[in-house]
Design a protein around this motif. Structure first.
Motif, PDB file in Angstrom:
ATOM      1  N   CYS A  60       0.858  -1.186   0.000  1.00 37.00           N
ATOM      2  CA  CYS A  60       0.000   0.000   0.000  1.00 37.00           C
ATOM      3  C   CYS A  60       0.898   1.241   0.000  1.00 37.00           C
ATOM      4  O   CYS A  60       2.044   1.208   0.458  1.00 37.00           O
TER       5      CYS A  60
ATOM      6  N   ASP B 267       0.381   3.789   1.760  1.00 39.87           N
ATOM      7  CA  ASP B 267       0.286   4.401   3.095  1.00 39.87           C
ATOM      8  C   ASP B 267       1.674   4.754   3.636  1.00 39.87           C
ATOM      9  O   ASP B 267       2.580   3.913   3.649  1.00 39.87           O
ATOM     10  N   SER B 268       1.828   6.006   4.089  1.00 34.82           N
ATOM     11  CA  SER B 268       3.147   6.495   4.515  1.00 34.82           C
ATOM     12  C   SER B 268       3.681   5.783   5.751  1.00 34.82           C
ATOM     13  O   SER B 268       4.871   5.866   6.059  1.00 34.82           O
ATOM     14  N   ARG B 269       2.800   5.077   6.453  1.00 37.28           N
ATOM     15  CA  ARG B 269       3.260   4.373   7.661  1.00 37.28           C
ATOM     16  C   ARG B 269       3.900   3.023   7.332  1.00 37.28           C
ATOM     17  O   ARG B 269       4.486   2.381   8.189  1.00 37.28           O
TER      18      ARG B 269
ATOM     19  N   ARG C  17       4.144   0.275  -5.287  1.00 40.57           N
ATOM     20  CA  ARG C  17       3.203   0.742  -4.272  1.00 40.57           C
ATOM     21  C   ARG C  17       1.999   1.425  -4.916  1.00 40.57           C
ATOM     22  O   ARG C  17       2.137   2.213  -5.853  1.00 40.57           O
TER      23      ARG C  17
ATOM     24  N   ALA D 257      -2.156   2.701  -3.367  1.00 44.93           N
ATOM     25  CA  ALA D 257      -3.128   2.643  -2.269  1.00 44.93           C
ATOM     26  C   ALA D 257      -4.032   1.429  -2.445  1.00 44.93           C
ATOM     27  O   ALA D 257      -4.656   1.248  -3.489  1.00 44.93           O
TER      28      ALA D 257
ATOM     29  N   ASN E 199      -2.811  -1.685  -2.343  1.00 48.12           N
ATOM     30  CA  ASN E 199      -1.928  -2.800  -2.773  1.00 48.12           C
ATOM     31  C   ASN E 199      -2.603  -3.830  -3.681  1.00 48.12           C
ATOM     32  O   ASN E 199      -2.628  -5.024  -3.393  1.00 48.12           O
TER      33      ASN E 199
ATOM     34  N   HIS F 140      -1.944  -3.944   5.104  1.00 52.98           N
ATOM     35  CA  HIS F 140      -1.684  -3.493   6.487  1.00 52.98           C
ATOM     36  C   HIS F 140      -3.004  -3.229   7.183  1.00 52.98           C
ATOM     37  O   HIS F 140      -4.031  -2.985   6.528  1.00 52.98           O
TER      38      HIS F 140
ATOM     39  N   CYS G 290      -6.249  -0.001   6.877  1.00 51.09           N
ATOM     40  CA  CYS G 290      -5.976   0.538   5.530  1.00 51.09           C
ATOM     41  C   CYS G 290      -7.116   1.479   5.093  1.00 51.09           C
ATOM     42  O   CYS G 290      -8.276   1.062   4.979  1.00 51.09           O
ATOM     43  N   GLY G 291      -6.773   2.730   4.847  1.00 49.43           N
ATOM     44  CA  GLY G 291      -7.773   3.728   4.462  1.00 49.43           C
ATOM     45  C   GLY G 291      -8.420   3.433   3.122  1.00 49.43           C
ATOM     46  O   GLY G 291      -9.608   3.713   2.924  1.00 49.43           O
ATOM     47  N   ALA G 292      -7.648   2.859   2.192  1.00 52.24           N
ATOM     48  CA  ALA G 292      -8.196   2.555   0.866  1.00 52.24           C
ATOM     49  C   ALA G 292      -9.262   1.469   0.967  1.00 52.24           C
ATOM     50  O   ALA G 292     -10.320   1.550   0.319  1.00 52.24           O
TER      51      ALA G 292
ATOM     52  N   LEU H 236       0.528  -2.182  12.275  1.00 53.53           N
ATOM     53  CA  LEU H 236       1.055  -0.847  12.541  1.00 53.53           C
ATOM     54  C   LEU H 236       1.678  -0.722  13.923  1.00 53.53           C
ATOM     55  O   LEU H 236       2.719  -0.078  14.090  1.00 53.53           O
TER      56      LEU H 236
END
Ligand SMILES: [Zn+2]
Length: 242
Positions: free
Chosen positions: A95, A97-99, A117, A119, A121, A148, A151-153, A233
């Protein structure tokens, strides 16, 4: 033995010089032939691994990352071996995602992992093509689809699927790609977001395994292994799914 040879054989200095010249010519010839047919030397010989050994290396790297015992990099001197090429031992579909930072979470250096990468994945055509390059040209023996938690997506896709909301801009493209995982997870017991994240990883593992004609052939020939994982996370641990 002729008279000329018999004469030469009685003169050790000449015999030795002749032998050395012949030996040098032979060695030069062999070196030329070897150079002509040799494969390019992998810039990182330690990255020439079997699929299982590559996965073991990722698992051990993640264990170091979780424990806070990661490798210290000499960024300046690590650049030079990679000027002429690359031979990453694993491909990662992560993904955006910056984390999530694949090089960090597997305690890997540059030239070690081939990271794509996006959003959510998911394996778009462009990402499949990228892994085709990795397995066929770079001899990468392992691909990991890395989702992860939180996941916002995937979460946005759940909301869109549930409410029928059309998201702005190009976001419907992500929703369309992730919706099959959400729909498959809707009937499962437990947390829908967690289930959809795992489903999304495994659907994309299956998609990559079946990606004909290149990746699928490498998988069938057991030259490439494709597995899924979910990055946690809070702990930094990657939980392998398959
Ligand atoms: Zn995400």
């Amino acid at each position: 033995m002729c008279e000329r040879c018999a004469t030469a054989a009685t003169r050790p200095g000449i015999r030795r010089r002749t032998y050395l010249k012949l030996a040098a010519a032979t060695i030069a010839g062999l070196a030329f032939r070897t150079d002509a047919f040799a494969q390019p030397t992998p810039p990182k010989p330690e990255n020439v691994l079997s699929p299982d050994a590559a996965l073991d290396r990722l698992v051990k790297g993640n264990a170091r990352y979780v424990a806070g015992d990661t490798t210290k990099h000499d960024f300046k001197n690590e650049r030079e071996p990679l000027v002429t090429g690359q031979n990453p031992f694993a491909g990662i579909l992560s993904c955006a995602d910056s984390r999530i930072a694949p090089e960090y979470c597997f305690d890997a250096g540059r030239g070690d992992i081939f990271v794509c990468r996006v959003a959510g994945n998911f394996a778009s055509d462009e990402i499949v093509a990228s892994f085709e390059y990795a397995v066929q040209v770079l001899n990468t023996p392992l691909i990991v689809v890395l989702g992860h938690d939180a996941c916002g997506a995937v979460d946005a896709t759940i909301k869109s699927v549930k409410d029928g909301t059309v998201l702005p801009g190009h976001l419907p493209t992500l929703v369309a790609a992730i919706s099959p995982a959400v729909k498959a997870a809707q009937g499962e017991p437990g947390n829908l977001l967690d289930n959809a994240i795992r489903r999304n990883v495994m659907l994309n593992v299956d998609k990559l395994k079946a990606a004909a004609p290149i990746v699928s052939k490498f998988v069938d020939d057991k030259k490439v292994r494709i597995v899924g994982g979910v990055y946690k996370l809070a702990s930094g641990k990657v939980e392998l799914l398959a």
